[in-house]
Design a protein around this motif. Structure first.
Motif, mmCIF file in Angstrom:
data_model
loop_
_atom_site.group_PDB
_atom_site.id
_atom_site.type_symbol
_atom_site.label_atom_id
_atom_site.label_comp_id
_atom_site.label_asym_id
_atom_site.label_seq_id
_atom_site.Cartn_x
_atom_site.Cartn_y
_atom_site.Cartn_z
ATOM 1 N N ARG A 2 0.870 -1.173 0.000
ATOM 2 C CA ARG A 2 0.000 0.000 0.000
ATOM 3 C C ARG A 2 0.915 1.234 0.000
ATOM 4 O O ARG A 2 1.769 1.381 0.870
ATOM 5 N N ILE A 3 0.743 2.085 -0.994
ATOM 6 C CA ILE A 3 1.647 3.211 -1.201
ATOM 7 C C ILE A 3 0.867 4.512 -1.149
ATOM 8 O O ILE A 3 -0.155 4.660 -1.840
ATOM 9 N N LEU A 4 1.350 5.462 -0.355
ATOM 10 C CA LEU A 4 0.794 6.814 -0.342
ATOM 11 C C LEU A 4 1.774 7.727 -1.060
ATOM 12 O O LEU A 4 2.950 7.797 -0.699
ATOM 13 N N TYR A 5 1.283 8.422 -2.076
ATOM 14 C CA TYR A 5 2.119 9.279 -2.921
ATOM 15 C C TYR A 5 1.583 10.706 -2.819
ATOM 16 O O TYR A 5 0.438 10.971 -3.183
ATOM 17 N N LEU A 6 2.405 11.625 -2.307
ATOM 18 C CA LEU A 6 1.976 13.007 -2.118
ATOM 19 C C LEU A 6 2.617 13.910 -3.157
ATOM 20 O O LEU A 6 3.837 13.888 -3.353
ATOM 21 N N ALA A 7 1.784 14.735 -3.786
ATOM 22 C CA ALA A 7 2.257 15.695 -4.791
ATOM 23 C C ALA A 7 1.584 17.034 -4.505
ATOM 24 O O ALA A 7 0.644 17.441 -5.188
ATOM 25 N N SER A 8 2.076 17.737 -3.488
ATOM 26 C CA SER A 8 1.423 18.963 -3.031
ATOM 27 C C SER A 8 1.370 20.019 -4.130
ATOM 28 O O SER A 8 2.384 20.331 -4.760
ATOM 29 N N GLY A 9 0.178 20.560 -4.352
ATOM 30 C CA GLY A 9 0.003 21.641 -5.310
ATOM 31 C C GLY A 9 0.004 21.224 -6.759
ATOM 32 O O GLY A 9 -0.197 22.055 -7.643
ATOM 33 N N ILE A 10 0.209 19.948 -7.055
ATOM 34 C CA ILE A 10 0.230 19.472 -8.441
ATOM 35 C C ILE A 10 -1.190 19.061 -8.833
ATOM 36 O O ILE A 10 -1.790 18.191 -8.187
ATOM 37 N N PRO A 11 -1.757 19.677 -9.882
ATOM 38 C CA PRO A 11 -3.115 19.288 -10.276
ATOM 39 C C PRO A 11 -3.146 17.935 -10.979
ATOM 40 O O PRO A 11 -2.374 17.692 -11.908
ATOM 41 N N VAL A 12 -4.008 17.067 -10.496
ATOM 42 C CA VAL A 12 -4.232 15.760 -11.123
ATOM 43 C C VAL A 12 -5.731 15.549 -11.226
ATOM 44 O O VAL A 12 -6.425 15.574 -10.206
ATOM 45 N N PRO A 13 -6.266 15.406 -12.461
ATOM 46 C CA PRO A 13 -5.549 15.429 -13.741
ATOM 47 C C PRO A 13 -5.110 16.847 -14.098
ATOM 48 O O PRO A 13 -5.594 17.821 -13.538
ATOM 49 N N GLY A 14 -4.179 16.943 -15.063
ATOM 50 C CA GLY A 14 -3.690 18.251 -15.482
ATOM 51 C C GLY A 14 -2.756 18.109 -16.672
ATOM 52 O O GLY A 14 -2.408 16.994 -17.077
ATOM 53 N N THR A 15 -2.343 19.248 -17.225
ATOM 54 C CA THR A 15 -1.483 19.242 -18.411
ATOM 55 C C THR A 15 -0.032 19.595 -18.091
ATOM 56 O O THR A 15 0.816 19.539 -18.976
ATOM 57 N N LEU A 16 0.271 19.974 -16.831
ATOM 58 C CA LEU A 16 1.645 20.289 -16.464
ATOM 59 C C LEU A 16 2.509 19.030 -16.503
ATOM 60 O O LEU A 16 2.013 17.909 -16.314
ATOM 61 N N GLY A 17 3.822 19.237 -16.705
ATOM 62 C CA GLY A 17 4.727 18.101 -16.652
ATOM 63 C C GLY A 17 4.621 17.354 -15.339
ATOM 64 O O GLY A 17 4.643 16.115 -15.298
ATOM 65 N N GLY A 18 4.508 18.108 -14.223
ATOM 66 C CA GLY A 18 4.359 17.474 -12.916
ATOM 67 C C GLY A 18 3.078 16.674 -12.800
ATOM 68 O O GLY A 18 3.036 15.641 -12.121
ATOM 69 N N SER A 19 2.018 17.147 -13.455
ATOM 70 C CA SER A 19 0.743 16.418 -13.437
ATOM 71 C C SER A 19 0.882 15.073 -14.151
ATOM 72 O O SER A 19 0.405 14.035 -13.661
ATOM 73 N N ILE A 20 1.534 15.097 -15.329
ATOM 74 C CA ILE A 20 1.724 13.864 -16.090
ATOM 75 C C ILE A 20 2.612 12.905 -15.312
ATOM 76 O O ILE A 20 2.336 11.702 -15.226
ATOM 77 N N HIS A 21 3.686 13.446 -14.737
ATOM 78 C CA HIS A 21 4.603 12.612 -13.950
ATOM 79 C C HIS A 21 3.871 11.926 -12.805
ATOM 80 O O HIS A 21 3.983 10.700 -12.612
ATOM 81 N N THR A 22 3.108 12.698 -12.032
ATOM 82 C CA THR A 22 2.391 12.137 -10.885
ATOM 83 C C THR A 22 1.410 11.059 -11.332
ATOM 84 O O THR A 22 1.338 9.968 -10.745
ATOM 85 N N LEU A 23 0.652 11.359 -12.383
ATOM 86 C CA LEU A 23 -0.340 10.401 -12.883
ATOM 87 C C LEU A 23 0.325 9.117 -13.356
ATOM 88 O O LEU A 23 -0.123 8.005 -13.031
ATOM 89 N N GLU A 24 1.421 9.233 -14.117
ATOM 90 C CA GLU A 24 2.063 8.048 -14.675
ATOM 91 C C GLU A 24 2.705 7.186 -13.595
ATOM 92 O O GLU A 24 2.658 5.954 -13.658
ATOM 93 N N VAL A 25 3.310 7.814 -12.591
ATOM 94 C CA VAL A 25 3.907 7.032 -11.503
ATOM 95 C C VAL A 25 2.820 6.306 -10.715
ATOM 96 O O VAL A 25 2.935 5.106 -10.423
ATOM 97 N N ALA A 26 1.743 7.018 -10.392
ATOM 98 C CA ALA A 26 0.664 6.394 -9.631
ATOM 99 C C ALA A 26 0.021 5.258 -10.415
ATOM 100 O O ALA A 26 -0.182 4.147 -9.899
#
Length: 396
Positions: A2-26
């Motif tokens: 069981r994994i908790l992944y925190l990405a403070s301030g990153i919109p998910v879903p979203g078009t930012l690079g950080g959004s894509i990164h967070t979504l793909e890792v999760a």
């Protein structure tokens, strides 16, 4: 796990690079059989959007194979949500906490340390700014609280995952750091069987900011048009330099298409209509990149490659190790407009050779730079940490 992944301030879903990164890792970890819970934002919020009473509990919902919790706080005030994160960790009892580093975040590291849970700190940018940056000068004037908080998070983390180890303060042992590049979703991007019909379509994806080189790209495109090439140029994205880029392109507007920001799901369709991808990074306007080296893991390059496109990018490390001259594309001298135009000409001079470069690029990203590989390596780090914690608890 069981994994908790925190990405403070990153919109998910979203078009930012950080959004894509967070979504793909999760999503990638979930596809590997893990129970993944993500804390992100629903949108980017200005500092003026201050909750007088921060949310006490985080409510999750199923999303793309994992559970998504949206904590809407301005990014600068991320730590106001620490109590809700601690409550969530107590409720979930995850086997592993992963937190995407941000200067004013750290709730995941606090919760993991307090509750004795293995923790990975994911670092995607320089943690301590160079002296040219106003925030660094403010930090120095205040006696270094931002630097100390960055170092404290590194000390609390069991492992630090980053594309380039120079992002992490030199005071942190190198043995704690794992260099792990980003990637592309090679199942999402499927290359066509042959080049699309029509004159060559050259694509740029990215944030329209100075260091992404969007104006350099348009200037090189103008040179090529003025030399008589019938190329078309598609620019995907948005940002503060978009108006300037459109003004530069205006004399030849019929050969340019500006799509604006598009949902990430549309990128495979748009790249399938292209013949060449360009990533004209220019580090001159970005002091952090000049100080620490090119620490960005180039998402756009990996996605071009996954789509079967040859790539033109700047001849700087590590980009010149990802794209090799004449093998997956071409390289140009950073900031040199004429050399950028010449590199594009070299690739497109022979359509069959250009298509073969794209095929080699696809094969390389599948083998070395996919999100699937990234998540497999991240999983192994997590499993090892969990075993160490279990052994420590079991020891007399």
């Amino acid at each position: 796990m069981r994994i908790l992944y925190l990405a403070s301030g990153i919109p998910v879903p979203g078009t930012l690079g950080g959004s894509i990164h967070t979504l793909e890792v999760a999503r990638g970890l979930a596809q590997r059989g893990h129970d993944v819970h993500v804390v992100a934002a629903s949108r980017e919020l200005p500092l003026s959007h201050l909750r007088l009473r921060p949310m006490r509990r985080l409510a999750g919902r199923p999303y793309s194979g994992f559970t998504l919790y949206q904590q809407d706080l301005p990014k600068l005030l991320s730590l106001l949500g620490v109590a809700a994160v601690i409550r969530l960790v107590r409720s979930l009892r995850p086997d592993l906490v992963i937190e995407r580093y941000y200067n004013f975040a750290g709730a995941g590291m606090i919760a993991a340390r307090r509750l004795g849970i293995p923790a990975i700190l994911e670092v995607n940018a320089l943690m301590v700014d160079p002296p040219e940056i106003a925030k660094r000068r403010l930090d120095d004037a205040l006696g270094g609280p931002f630097r100390r908080w960055a170092e404290r998070q590194c000390q609390w983390a069991d492992r630090i995952v980053t594309p380039l180890h120079t992002t992490v303060p030199a005071s942190i042992p190198r043995t704690k750091i794992v260099e792990l590049p980003w990637g592309a979703n090679v199942e999402m991007f499927i290359p066509p069987a042959g080049p699309p019909p029509g004159p060559p379509n050259i694509v740029f994806i990215g944030s329209f900011r100075a260091w992404h080189g969007v104006q350099d790209f348009v200037r090189a495109a103008r040179l090529l048009i003025e030399r008589g090439h019938p190329y078309r140029f598609t620019l995907i994205g948005d940002g503060p330099e978009r108006a300037a880029a459109e003004t530069l392109a205006a004399p030849y507007a019929q050969q340019f298409t500006f799509t604006g920001a598009v949902p990430h799901e549309r990128l495979p369709e748009l790249l399938a209509q292209a013949h060449l991808g360009v990533a004209p990074f220019n580090t001159a306007p970005h002091p952090a990149l000049r100080a620490a080296g090119f620490f960005w893991s180039p998402l756009k390059i990996y996605e071009y490659m996954a789509a079967g496109l040859p790539v033109v990018t700047a001849a700087i490390p590590p980009l010149n190790a990802i794209i090799r001259e004449g093998t997956e594309g071409a390289l140009f001298r950073e900031g040199d407009i004429a050399d950028l135009a010449a590199a594009i000409e070299r690739v497109l001079a022979d359509p069959a050779a250009a298509f073969a470069m794209g095929q080699r690029a696809r094969a390389r990203v599948v083998a070395e730079f996919s999100w699937q590989r990234h998540c497999a390596e991240l999983e192994q780090i997590g499993i090892t940490l969990r075993q160490h914690y279990q052994q420590r608890v079991a020891a007399p």
